[in-house]
Design an enzyme around this catalytic site. Structure first.
Site, PDB file in Angstrom:
ATOM      1  N   LYS A  93      14.823  71.254  42.237  1.00 13.03           N
ATOM      2  CA  LYS A  93      15.373  69.975  42.687  1.00 13.03           C
ATOM      3  C   LYS A  93      14.966  69.730  44.134  1.00 13.03           C
ATOM      4  CE  LYS A  93      19.704  71.696  44.605  1.00 13.03           C
ATOM      5  NZ  LYS A  93      21.154  71.726  44.554  1.00 13.03           N
ATOM      6  N   ASP A 116      26.973  78.700  41.012  1.00  8.39           N
ATOM      7  CA  ASP A 116      26.762  78.403  42.422  1.00  8.39           C
ATOM      8  C   ASP A 116      27.916  79.009  43.211  1.00  8.39           C
ATOM      9  OD1 ASP A 116      25.420  77.414  44.606  1.00  8.39           O
ATOM     10  OD2 ASP A 116      25.361  75.347  43.888  1.00  8.39           O
ATOM     11  N   THR A 168      25.317  68.024  42.319  1.00  9.86           N
ATOM     12  CA  THR A 168      24.299  68.998  41.934  1.00  9.86           C
ATOM     13  C   THR A 168      24.598  69.606  40.571  1.00  9.86           C
ATOM     14  OG1 THR A 168      23.687  69.561  44.207  1.00  9.86           O
ATOM     15  CG2 THR A 168      23.290  71.238  42.526  1.00  9.86           C
ATOM     16  N   ARG A 176      28.001  76.313  55.570  1.00 12.37           N
ATOM     17  CA  ARG A 176      26.752  75.623  55.248  1.00 12.37           C
ATOM     18  C   ARG A 176      26.037  75.084  56.483  1.00 12.37           C
ATOM     19  NH1 ARG A 176      29.142  71.875  50.545  1.00 12.37           N
ATOM     20  NH2 ARG A 176      31.029  72.222  51.811  1.00 12.37           N
ATOM     21  N   GLN A 177      26.640  75.284  57.645  1.00 10.63           N
ATOM     22  CA  GLN A 177      25.965  74.947  58.903  1.00 10.63           C
ATOM     23  C   GLN A 177      25.564  76.246  59.593  1.00 10.63           C
ATOM     24  OE1 GLN A 177      27.713  71.745  61.296  1.00 10.63           O
ATOM     25  NE2 GLN A 177      29.170  71.353  59.643  1.00 10.63           N
ATOM     26  N   ASP A 207      30.987  71.210  45.584  1.00  6.92           N
ATOM     27  CA  ASP A 207      31.570  70.304  46.573  1.00  6.92           C
ATOM     28  C   ASP A 207      31.788  68.930  45.941  1.00  6.92           C
ATOM     29  OD1 ASP A 207      32.368  68.889  48.783  1.00  6.92           O
ATOM     30  OD2 ASP A 207      30.709  69.488  50.063  1.00  6.92           O
ATOM     31  N   ARG A 235      16.462  67.556  47.816  1.00  7.52           N
ATOM     32  CA  ARG A 235      17.606  66.895  48.442  1.00  7.52           C
ATOM     33  C   ARG A 235      17.105  65.817  49.396  1.00  7.52           C
ATOM     34  NH1 ARG A 235      22.653  68.690  47.956  1.00  7.52           N
ATOM     35  NH2 ARG A 235      23.063  70.780  47.141  1.00  7.52           N
TER      36      ARG A 235
END
Length: 318
Positions: free
Chosen positions: A196, A222, A230, A100-101, A226, A198
């Site tokens: 949505k 998804d 969400t 996710r980075q 985590d 964030r």
């Protein structure tokens, strides 16, 4: 399952030895004899106790929590196998930590997913086998072949067997529309999208729902669950908008922080996931159904070893 025409070996770190053993059982080989230990100062020690000279070798090691420990185990295992003259080393990373980075969101952000790719290649891997990378572009971070496997066939088959009518597949955000469309195609269902925003990392707010969900059974899909914020907020919004019931599914059950409590207290009927990440006892719940990816990974390993097509394992809905 048909066995490989050539010999190969499978090794595992400490991240998910149960999955590694399942893969070995599927392909019909013994798990490689290697010990991954810690010295008194916390450094990782590797002892490979059998010859790998001239062998195709697969290292099964998701880089899940504790991510830095598991990543270092993977790198050191690969380095040890390379120095032991393995012919080709494939890093089997069912869950790719730091995925996710993968881009710069702000000035001076690192792109850590690329850094991890560099480390794996530099350690000596000549191929990577991963499942549902957070972003498809991560494949391009590697200068070696990457086999990127979807879990959608496994997850969708589970719901097909339930024979649920009036299904709608829901993407929890705009970025997951392609994944949801593929999943809906397999189930011959409609799709909907949760709009949505964030305001902060691991914090989301539902603004709107695009699509028809009233009176339908919704499946939120998804790649990762985590902290659970969400998916549980999305499920509540779907029920508020008239959905009959809500299931959730994901490939990677990270389930950090308050995730288990949130899922248990949510309106979600069932959470369907896979064993790319092992779930300790404290993260088990009657709401969670875990499906095994071992047959898929095992069949892929056989095909890689025999230089056969991997893509033919899947149909490719548009």
């Amino acid at each position: 399952m048909s066995g490989s025409k050539r010999k190969f070996k499978i090794f595992s770190g400490n991240a998910n030895p149960a999955l590694a053993q399942e893969i070995c059982d599927y392909v019909g080989v013994s798990l490689g004899n290697a010990k991954v230990s810690r010295f008194s100062d916390g450094e990782i020690g590797i002892n490979i106790e059998e010859s790998v000279r001239g062998q195709d070798v697969y290292v099964v090691q998701p880089t899940c929590y504790p991510v830095n420990e598991n990543l270092m185990e993977l790198l050191i295992l690969i380095d040890g196998l390379r120095r032991a003259s393995a012919r080709r080393i494939t890093a089997v990373v069912p869950y790719y930590g730091y995925a996710r980075q993968e881009r710069k969101s702000r000035a001076r952000d690192p792109i850590t997913a690329k850094l991890v790719a560099n480390l794996i290649v530099e350690a000596g891997a000549r191929r990577v086998l991963a499942m549902d990378l957070h972003a498809n572009a991560i494949q391009g971070f590697f200068d070696i072949p990457v086999d990127h496997l979807p879990a959608a066939p496994i997850l969708s088959q589970y719901f097909s067997n339930k024979d649920i009518s009036d299904l709608v597949v829901v993407s929890p955000d705009a970025g997951g529309v392609s994944r949801s469309r593929n999943f809906a195609y397999r189930l011959k269902a409609e799709i909907a999208i949760i709009d949505k925003r964030r305001p902060a990392p691991n914090v989301s707010e539902v603004m709107n729902i695009i699509g028809h969900v009233e009176g339908k059974t919704a499946i939120l899909i998804d790649d990762i669950i985590d902290t659970g914020g969400t998916i549980t907020q999305g499920a509540q919004a779907l029920m508020d908008w008239g959905a009959k019931e809500v299931y959730a599914c994901c490939t990677h059950p990270v389930l950090s922080g308050p995730a288990i409590d949130r899922l248990n207290e949510s309106v979600i009927k069932e959470v369907v996931t896979t064993n790319t990440i092992p779930l300790p006892k404290e993260k088990l719940s009657s709401k969670i159904k875990v499906l095994s990816v071992a047959p898929l990974l095992g069949e892929t390993i056989i095909r890689i070893t025999d230089d056969l097509s991997v893509s033919t394992l899947f149909d490719n809905p548009s």
